[in-house]
Design a protein around this motif. Sequence first.
Motif, mmCIF file in Angstrom:
data_model
loop_
_atom_site.group_PDB
_atom_site.id
_atom_site.type_symbol
_atom_site.label_atom_id
_atom_site.label_comp_id
_atom_site.label_asym_id
_atom_site.label_seq_id
_atom_site.Cartn_x
_atom_site.Cartn_y
_atom_site.Cartn_z
ATOM 1 N N LEU A 18 0.741 -1.079 0.019
ATOM 2 C CA LEU A 18 0.012 -0.216 0.090
ATOM 3 C C LEU A 18 0.782 1.220 -0.063
ATOM 4 O O LEU A 18 0.676 2.304 -0.654
ATOM 5 C CB LEU A 18 -1.079 0.018 1.433
ATOM 6 C CG LEU A 18 -2.040 1.211 1.205
ATOM 7 C CD1 LEU A 18 -2.892 1.162 0.244
ATOM 8 C CD2 LEU A 18 -2.648 1.116 2.721
ATOM 9 N N GLU A 19 1.946 1.301 0.874
ATOM 10 C CA GLU A 19 2.815 2.463 0.881
ATOM 11 C C GLU A 19 3.521 2.719 -0.510
ATOM 12 O O GLU A 19 3.540 3.911 -1.102
ATOM 13 C CB GLU A 19 3.911 2.143 1.792
ATOM 14 C CG GLU A 19 3.334 2.404 3.241
ATOM 15 C CD GLU A 19 4.623 1.940 4.441
ATOM 16 O OE1 GLU A 19 4.475 2.414 5.476
ATOM 17 O OE2 GLU A 19 5.217 0.883 4.099
ATOM 18 N N ILE A 20 3.837 1.336 -1.311
ATOM 19 C CA ILE A 20 4.674 1.762 -2.529
ATOM 20 C C ILE A 20 3.680 2.292 -3.610
ATOM 21 O O ILE A 20 3.869 2.852 -4.376
ATOM 22 C CB ILE A 20 4.968 0.262 -3.031
ATOM 23 C CG1 ILE A 20 6.242 -0.325 -1.995
ATOM 24 C CG2 ILE A 20 5.586 0.305 -4.566
ATOM 25 C CD1 ILE A 20 6.708 -1.558 -2.290
ATOM 26 N N SER A 21 2.122 1.712 -3.405
ATOM 27 C CA SER A 21 1.426 2.236 -4.699
ATOM 28 C C SER A 21 0.942 3.832 -4.325
ATOM 29 O O SER A 21 0.528 4.451 -5.094
ATOM 30 C CB SER A 21 0.147 1.393 -4.428
ATOM 31 O OG SER A 21 -0.624 1.389 -3.379
ATOM 32 N N LEU A 25 1.926 10.029 -4.202
ATOM 33 C CA LEU A 25 0.820 10.946 -3.558
ATOM 34 C C LEU A 25 1.342 11.405 -2.353
ATOM 35 O O LEU A 25 1.275 12.621 -2.234
ATOM 36 C CB LEU A 25 -0.593 10.127 -3.551
ATOM 37 C CG LEU A 25 -1.305 9.824 -4.838
ATOM 38 C CD1 LEU A 25 -2.423 9.002 -4.337
ATOM 39 C CD2 LEU A 25 -1.687 10.820 -5.321
ATOM 40 N N ILE A 26 2.328 10.820 -1.929
ATOM 41 C CA ILE A 26 2.590 11.111 -0.286
ATOM 42 C C ILE A 26 3.821 11.882 -0.510
ATOM 43 O O ILE A 26 4.069 12.953 0.298
ATOM 44 C CB ILE A 26 2.914 9.763 0.507
ATOM 45 C CG1 ILE A 26 1.421 9.104 0.685
ATOM 46 C CG2 ILE A 26 3.669 10.294 1.769
ATOM 47 C CD1 ILE A 26 1.711 7.679 1.279
ATOM 48 N N HIS A 27 4.834 11.546 -1.431
ATOM 49 C CA HIS A 27 6.096 12.344 -1.439
ATOM 50 C C HIS A 27 5.747 13.724 -2.068
ATOM 51 O O HIS A 27 4.955 13.711 -2.968
ATOM 52 C CB HIS A 27 7.135 11.487 -2.128
ATOM 53 C CG HIS A 27 7.351 10.379 -1.188
ATOM 54 N ND1 HIS A 27 8.643 9.579 -2.038
ATOM 55 C CD2 HIS A 27 7.168 9.683 -0.277
ATOM 56 C CE1 HIS A 27 8.694 8.608 -0.827
ATOM 57 N NE2 HIS A 27 7.855 8.634 0.058
ATOM 58 N N LYS A 28 6.700 14.628 -1.765
ATOM 59 C CA LYS A 28 6.525 15.823 -2.404
ATOM 60 C C LYS A 28 7.784 15.935 -3.530
ATOM 61 O O LYS A 28 8.869 15.207 -3.702
ATOM 62 C CB LYS A 28 6.861 16.886 -1.329
ATOM 63 C CG LYS A 28 5.802 16.972 -0.376
ATOM 64 C CD LYS A 28 6.170 18.249 0.641
ATOM 65 C CE LYS A 28 5.181 18.292 1.491
ATOM 66 N NZ LYS A 28 5.317 19.527 2.484
#
Length: 85
Positions: A18-21, A25-28
């Motif tokens: 889930l973190e990989i997918s 969206l999460i990283h800037k």
Amino acid sequence: IKNVEKCLGVFQKEPVELEISKRKLIHKSIFATDDVKKGEIFTDEKIILMRPCQGLRADKYNDIINKKSSRQILKGEPIFAEDAI
């Protein structure tokens, strides 16, 4: 002792699926806060870190400060590695 080591398991932390997918969206990444002309120097006033990760990762921020733009970049566009010379 061997049984205790087996019970403790492996201590290697890795991202789950889930973190990989959701990584993009999460990283800037680095975006232009204003129009940047070709040949103009990247300054703190001209770039900002925003989500989602579409261009150059946020950890490369200091690598492009005081470098020239290789092309015209419009306000709000992501900045890519090839944009800084």
